[in-house]
Design a protein around this motif. Structure first.
Motif, PDB file in Angstrom:
ATOM      1  N   GLN A  42     -13.065  63.074  19.560  1.00  0.00           N
ATOM      2  CA  GLN A  42     -14.393  63.489  19.092  1.00  0.00           C
ATOM      3  C   GLN A  42     -14.878  64.710  19.881  1.00  0.00           C
ATOM      4  N   VAL A 100     -14.069  57.256  13.574  1.00  0.00           N
ATOM      5  CA  VAL A 100     -15.467  57.708  13.668  1.00  0.00           C
ATOM      6  C   VAL A 100     -15.923  58.254  12.307  1.00  0.00           C
ATOM      7  N   LEU A 109     -21.574  58.558  20.192  1.00  0.00           N
ATOM      8  CA  LEU A 109     -21.061  58.635  18.817  1.00  0.00           C
ATOM      9  C   LEU A 109     -22.173  58.450  17.786  1.00  0.00           C
TER      10      LEU A 109
END
Lengths: 313, 289
Positions: A259, A271, B231
């Protein structure tokens, strides 16, 4: 040894089946119509009807599970509602990227962790031992994504030495590939290096106290020979096992590393799956990650059985 | 308290006192304790300590470098980074403590029951724990948080459930070792109910390794909460969380690098604190290791 490995396999297979029940059960946590939930943002009635028919949502839950698992075992991992691509093809494309990252990270972790651990054990209480403790603690405590951001800040933004992200396939341009993978491998490998370092140290300390090491010293062998031919061979057995388990855990860390560095791998796939409400992708990824981890645990047992003379018979 | 445990009390009290003495002599325990205690105080007294409202944006002070007015600088919305780091301690520590509490609340009874009863109960519980352990910790937490929906509360549940098998396994193993002891047979022969034996005789005797593991798992949980927030699966904006602050900082690495430095350092220091404390507890509670 075969019996030992067969017993391990006999545990791994039911465990994987149970994982599949849990992963399937996760889908039941979704509120409302599961076909609508699986469809995510997609509101096309044809797609929803297709999903309902494919996963047999109108049938009893055990039958739904059996048909889902049956399709999964035949390699049909479903279709991503976001990209509309078969999930199997997506995995085949993304997994090699993450495997390369994991292999490079593991090489880094072993090359740094094992010698540092051995050095700390041989020079117990010295400055080296304390340094290894500090690095070990740092490796376990620094969040990988923050380490990644700090390295980008230093090596990409300030110094301009390395690319801040992206991915070039190895066979297209090996140099660019390794330049792009340098920081991510370091970031992902740092925690594994810390764990390997700590275990190598404690395992070596145990082995160095054993009678056979004292005997080797007593018969006048040089220190190097005692350490490398006698102590290290046994001291590294638990480290090999741990290394295989760590490798299985690297997928978890790859999620964040990919990420941060924008690497189009397996970790980024989960994700993207989560944020695209692409639950079929999430299910497939968790199943594959668990299967990979169990495979690594089995290989760890295999390595242990091969290296430990007491199990070799 | 029953006769059996009273009989053991003096020696176990002596053991506890010795363990405390060993713990207080460990520099790691003192440093770890000061760090964790300090951050707990920061989290509790955040409204008093923080110089600014952590969510108040100010268009006149966007991305200002650290200065006397804003010691850690300001972020992309002109908010004071120091105040946000101070308030962010709340999300991190709450996630650390509560998710470990969830993991303990589920894992301890299941693990002790598995070890105590054995047989089918043990097999069922141990297999479920194995299945959960086979899923990589963060992948499982992400999947659970995604299915539950993004929020701090769901992140804590996801992390807690993901950490549960660690405690099931540990409690089961410890119970198996303790179950064979004479005082358990004595309690059983006195006709004490199983629940009483597990709660009063097994649990107190398996606690030391559980306490160590809980401390180390709190470090993992703080990291996991920061990861989920990074995230976008944790604390909802605008409330600060160290992980989400780092996610926002990524966009401004060139213009405002200080936005990325301080929340990350805060995570490192807290996690180091819990790890030091866990290691020191391990050394003082298990002196033979």
């Amino acid at each position: 040894m075969i019996r030992f490995l067969a017993s391990r396999l006999a545990v791994a297979i039911p465990t994987l089946l149970l994982v599949s029940v849990l992963v399937f059960g996760l889908q039941k946590l979704l509120p409302g119509d599961p076909a609508l939930a699986l469809a995510g943002e997609e509101r096309n009635p044809d797609v929803i009807a297709y999903l309902r028919a494919k996963y047999q949502f109108d049938r009893p839950i055990p039958i739904q599970y059996a048909s889902w698992l049956g399709a999964f075992l035949q390699g049909d991992l479903g279709v991503s509602v976001r990209t509309r691509l078969p999930i199997g093809a997506m995995v085949a494309e993304k997994l090699p990227v993450t495997v390369e990252l994991a292999v490079l990270s593991m090489i880094f972790a072993i090359v740094t962790g094992v010698p540092a651990g051995v050095l700390a054990a041989l020079r117990r209480g010295s400055i080296w031992d304390h340094l290894v403790s500090v690095f070990g603690l740092a490796g376990l405590s620094i969040p990988s994504f923050w380490l990644g951001i700090m390295l980008i800040l230093l090596f990409s933004v300030r110094l301009g030495w390395l690319p801040s992200g992206g991915y070039t396939p190895f066979f297209e341009n090996p140099v660019e590939n390794l330049r792009a993978m340098a920081m991510p491998s370091f970031v992902l490998g740092a925690a594994a290096a810390a764990i390997i370092m700590r275990h190598t140290r404690s395992s070596m300390l145990t082995v160095l106290k054993q009678d056979y090491v004292r005997t080797a010293r007593a018969k006048g062998l040089a220190n190097g020979a005692v350490v490398f031919t006698h102590a290290l061979r046994n001291g590294l057995i638990p480290v090999v096992t741990l290394g295989a388990l760590q490798f299985g855990q690297l997928l978890s860390g790859a999620v964040l590393t990919e990420q941060v560095f924008g690497i189009p791998g397996f970790g980024k796939m989960i994700v993207d799956g989560v944020f695209g409400r692409d639950y079929a992708v999430v299910q497939a990824v968790v199943m594959i990650a668990a299967a990979f981890f169990l495979l690594m645990s089995f290989l760890a047992d295999l390595a242990y059985a091969l290296l430990n003379p007491r199990l070799r018979a | 308290m029953s006769a059996v445990s009273e009989e053991r009390a003096p020696s176990s009290q002596r053991g506890e006192r010795a363990a405390w003495r060993r713990l207080l002599r460990e520099p790691a325990a003192i440093i770890g304790g000061v760090i964790v205690g300090g951050f707990v105080l920061i989290a509790i007294f955040a409204p008093v300590i923080a110089p600014y409202d952590p969510n108040a944006s100010d268009w006149m002070t966007i991305r200002e470098a650290p200065s006397l007015a804003h010691l850690f600088g300001t972020d992309d919305l002109g908010r004071d980074v120091l105040s946000r780091v101070i308030f962010g301690a709340r999300a991190s520590l709450a996630a650390g403590f509560l998710s470990v509490t969830i993991a303990l609340a589920i894992g301890l009874p299941l693990g002790v029951a598995a070890g105590y009863f054995g047989g089918v109960t043990d097999m069922a519980i141990a297999r479920i724990a194995d299945a959960l352990l086979a899923c990589p910790f963060l992948v499982l937490a992400i999947a659970l948080a995604a299915f539950l929906g993004p929020s701090l509360q769901n992140a804590m549940i996801a992390i807690g459930v993901s950490a549960t098998p660690i405690f099931i396994r540990l409690a089961r193993g410890q119970t198996l070792a303790v179950r064979a002891e004479d005082y358990i047979s004595a309690a059983q022969s006195l006709g004490l109910p199983h629940a009483k034996i597990m709660a009063s005789h097994i649990l107190p005797n398996i606690l030391p390794p559980i306490v160590v593991q809980a401390t180390l798992t709190t470090a993992i949980a703080v990291l996991a909460e920061a990861s989920l927030a990074f995230l976008g699966l944790g604390q909802a904006p605008p409330d600060p969380s160290w992980g989400s602050m780092l996610d926002a900082a990524r966009q401004f690495l060139v213009e405002a690098p200080w936005m990325a430095v301080w929340p990350g350092l805060a995570i490192v220091v807290v996690v180091v604190g819990f790890n030091l404390l866990g290691d020191a507890l391990n050394d003082s509670l298990n002196p033979l290791d």
